[in-house]
Motif scaffolding. Structure first.
Motif, PDB file in Angstrom:
ATOM      1  N   UNK A  98       0.833  -1.207   0.000  1.00 14.14           N
ATOM      2  CA  UNK A  98       0.000   0.000   0.000  1.00 14.14           C
ATOM      3  C   UNK A  98       0.865   1.255   0.000  1.00 14.14           C
ATOM      4  N   UNK A  99       1.910   1.277   0.839  1.00 14.28           N
ATOM      5  CA  UNK A  99       2.726   2.496   0.909  1.00 14.28           C
ATOM      6  C   UNK A  99       3.540   2.683  -0.370  1.00 14.28           C
ATOM      7  N   UNK A 100       3.943   1.581  -1.015  1.00 14.85           N
ATOM      8  CA  UNK A 100       4.652   1.709  -2.286  1.00 14.85           C
ATOM      9  C   UNK A 100       3.710   2.250  -3.366  1.00 14.85           C
ATOM     10  N   UNK A 101       2.487   1.733  -3.388  1.00 12.47           N
ATOM     11  CA  UNK A 101       1.499   2.243  -4.343  1.00 12.47           C
ATOM     12  C   UNK A 101       1.184   3.707  -4.072  1.00 12.47           C
ATOM     13  N   UNK A 102       1.162   4.084  -2.781  1.00  8.82           N
ATOM     14  CA  UNK A 102       0.942   5.487  -2.413  1.00  8.82           C
ATOM     15  C   UNK A 102       2.071   6.362  -2.937  1.00  8.82           C
TER      16      UNK A 102
ATOM     17  N   UNK B 123     -15.234  -0.930  -3.588  1.00  8.46           N
ATOM     18  CA  UNK B 123     -14.022  -1.350  -2.909  1.00  8.46           C
ATOM     19  C   UNK B 123     -12.947  -0.283  -2.958  1.00  8.46           C
ATOM     20  N   UNK B 124     -12.266  -0.069  -1.829  1.00 10.57           N
ATOM     21  CA  UNK B 124     -11.231   0.952  -1.761  1.00 10.57           C
ATOM     22  C   UNK B 124     -10.121   0.677  -2.770  1.00 10.57           C
ATOM     23  N   UNK B 125      -9.760  -0.600  -2.942  1.00 16.98           N
ATOM     24  CA  UNK B 125      -8.683  -0.932  -3.879  1.00 16.98           C
ATOM     25  C   UNK B 125      -9.082  -0.615  -5.317  1.00 16.98           C
ATOM     26  N   UNK B 126     -10.369  -0.797  -5.649  1.00 16.30           N
ATOM     27  CA  UNK B 126     -10.831  -0.520  -7.002  1.00 16.30           C
ATOM     28  C   UNK B 126     -10.834   0.981  -7.274  1.00 16.30           C
ATOM     29  N   UNK B 127     -11.285   1.769  -6.298  1.00 13.89           N
ATOM     30  CA  UNK B 127     -11.279   3.229  -6.462  1.00 13.89           C
ATOM     31  C   UNK B 127      -9.842   3.723  -6.594  1.00 13.89           C
ATOM     32  N   UNK B 128      -8.950   3.202  -5.748  1.00 15.81           N
ATOM     33  CA  UNK B 128      -7.545   3.591  -5.785  1.00 15.81           C
ATOM     34  C   UNK B 128      -6.958   3.299  -7.164  1.00 15.81           C
ATOM     35  N   UNK B 129      -7.208   2.092  -7.677  1.00 18.63           N
ATOM     36  CA  UNK B 129      -6.631   1.688  -8.954  1.00 18.63           C
ATOM     37  C   UNK B 129      -7.171   2.533 -10.111  1.00 18.63           C
TER      38      UNK B 129
ATOM     39  N   UNK C 109      -7.710   4.265   4.094  1.00 21.03           N
ATOM     40  CA  UNK C 109      -8.759   3.288   4.348  1.00 21.03           C
ATOM     41  C   UNK C 109      -8.236   1.869   4.165  1.00 21.03           C
ATOM     42  N   UNK C 110      -7.368   1.669   3.186  1.00 18.53           N
ATOM     43  CA  UNK C 110      -6.814   0.335   2.958  1.00 18.53           C
ATOM     44  C   UNK C 110      -5.882  -0.086   4.088  1.00 18.53           C
TER      45      UNK C 110
END
Length: 394
Positions: free
Chosen positions: A13-17, A73-79, A122-123
């Motif tokens: 998550x932090x790398x994606x951030x 889903x939080x991951x879907x919105x993020x992506x 949130x993730x």
């Protein structure tokens, strides 16, 4: 691959951030060569930076009042936000210097960032429910590194067209979105509550302790993004005084901003024993003192002022995750998410006049614009003092 990612969700998550938030200051990283080519000035930089901030504020408020972040889903919105953000950031190559399209594209970039930074928080909750000031420190640390990354990319591509680092930031955002898409939503995701009335988020302001913490956060935000905006201008001044090459500007600007990640992590570790509020107070005190003394010491050797800039870079953001942790601990349990969304929206709203003033006054006042940032730490400390000392958060 997916199984491996889910064994280490927080690093993913932090790398994606880090990758996603490289879009935030992608224009600032290329500004000096970009501005020379198109004949732009510091006020234009301020306008484009303001566009991103305005887009982010609009996006976070939209997520807060519509409940979209709970419906999907939080991951879907993020992506999706990462991919769309990468696209509009890349499209800036075609619109550069053509108002108002360049402004609108930066606004759209801010909208997309609203689906990256808050959803990353949130993730973290969903995958590591025992998150604390220390865990949030890693997330904000990655935001800080993501902010600095465009300057590093500009330095690494010196002599190449400015479009290259801009497109590089878009490629990183796509990679970050892909990582989060593969990771998916965590097992401890809070249950959906549907649309969240704005008044539910505002209700937390009825709590005196929450108001004190929010006031401290607002003061911190007045200083933070304005300082990051003028960092290339500050380092350019010192390098020019030292007679060093302008090619070092992106490298030094990256360093001054990126050391803030170390401040976040160190502050997170200190918060475990001394409490989040202790860290927040001292960070505000030191950065506020630097707002005051930096222009007064403007005649000192450039090397000493660069050291002060590095200290400033550490302390200006070290309190950010601690304010989030304190606010989460003092907000009403039933509306933590909406309370934080409102607090973040107001805080980012305050970055708008601060950025506008510092970038607009730079050509007239130079390094003395640092005094414009001083009210932030002062009012932040005053607010915390009025609210008394609450329970420590780690």
């Amino acid at each position: 691959m997916i199984r491996l990612l889910r064994r280490y969700p927080l690093p993913v998550i932090v790398l994606a951030q880090l990758f996603g938030t490289s879009l935030w200051f992608s224009i600032n990283g290329i500004w000096l060569s970009f501005a020379r080519q198109l004949g732009l000035d510091e006020a234009d930089l301020g306008q484009l930076t303001l566009a991103v901030q305005a887009g982010f504020i609009t996006g976070t408020l939209t997520l807060a009042v519509t409940g979209l972040a709970d419906r999907f889903g939080a991951s879907r919105i993020f992506a999706v936000a990462s991919i769309l953000g990468a696209a509009v950031n890349a499209a800036f190559v075609l619109a550069a210097g053509h108002a108002p399209m360049d402004f609108l594209l930066r606004f759209a970039t801010g909208l997309c960032l609203a689906g990256i930074y808050p959803l990353g928080m949130k993730m973290v909750i969903a995958w590591t429910p025992r998150y604390s000031g220390a865990a949030l420190a890693w997330l904000v640390g990655m935001l800080t590194l993501g902010t600095a990354l465009p300057h590093l990319m500009r330095g690494a591509t010196a002599g190449l067209p400015w479009e290259w680092p801009l497109l590089g930031a878009s490629a990183l955002a796509v990679a970050g979105g892909a990582l989060v898409w593969l990771l998916g939503d965590g097992p401890h995701l809070p249950a959906s509550s549907g649309p969240i009335p704005l008044r539910q988020g505002l209700a937390a302001l009825g709590n005196a302790r929450f108001r004190a913490v929010a006031g401290g956060y607002f003061g911190h935000m007045w200083e933070l993004y304005a300082f990051w905006t003028i960092t290339p201008l500050l380092v350019a001044r010192e390098l020019d005084r030292a007679g060093l090459s302008a090619g070092l500007i992106p490298w030094l600007a990256f360093t001054v901003i990126a050391v803030g990640a170390l401040g976040c992590v160190a502050g997170g570790r200190l918060s475990r024993t001394l409490g989040s509020e202790w860290v927040a107070r001292w960070a505000l005190r030191i950065s506020g003192l630097l707002c005051l003394v930096y222009p007064l010491l403007g005649g000192l050797p450039a090397g000493l002022l660069v050291v002060l800039l590095l200290i400033w870079g550490v302390t200006v953001v070290a309190d950010s995750p601690q304010f989030s942790a304190l606010a989460a601990a003092t907000a009403p349990r039933a509306s933590v998410g909406s309370s934080l969304a409102v607090m973040n929206a107001v805080g980012f709203g305050l970055t708008l006049p601060a950025i506008w003033l510092t970038s607009g006054l730079w050509s007239h006042a130079g390094v003395w614009v640092a005094l414009v940032l001083l009210p932030g730490p002062v009012l932040g400390l005053w607010s915390l003092a009025r609210g008394g000392r609450g329970s420590s958060v780690s």
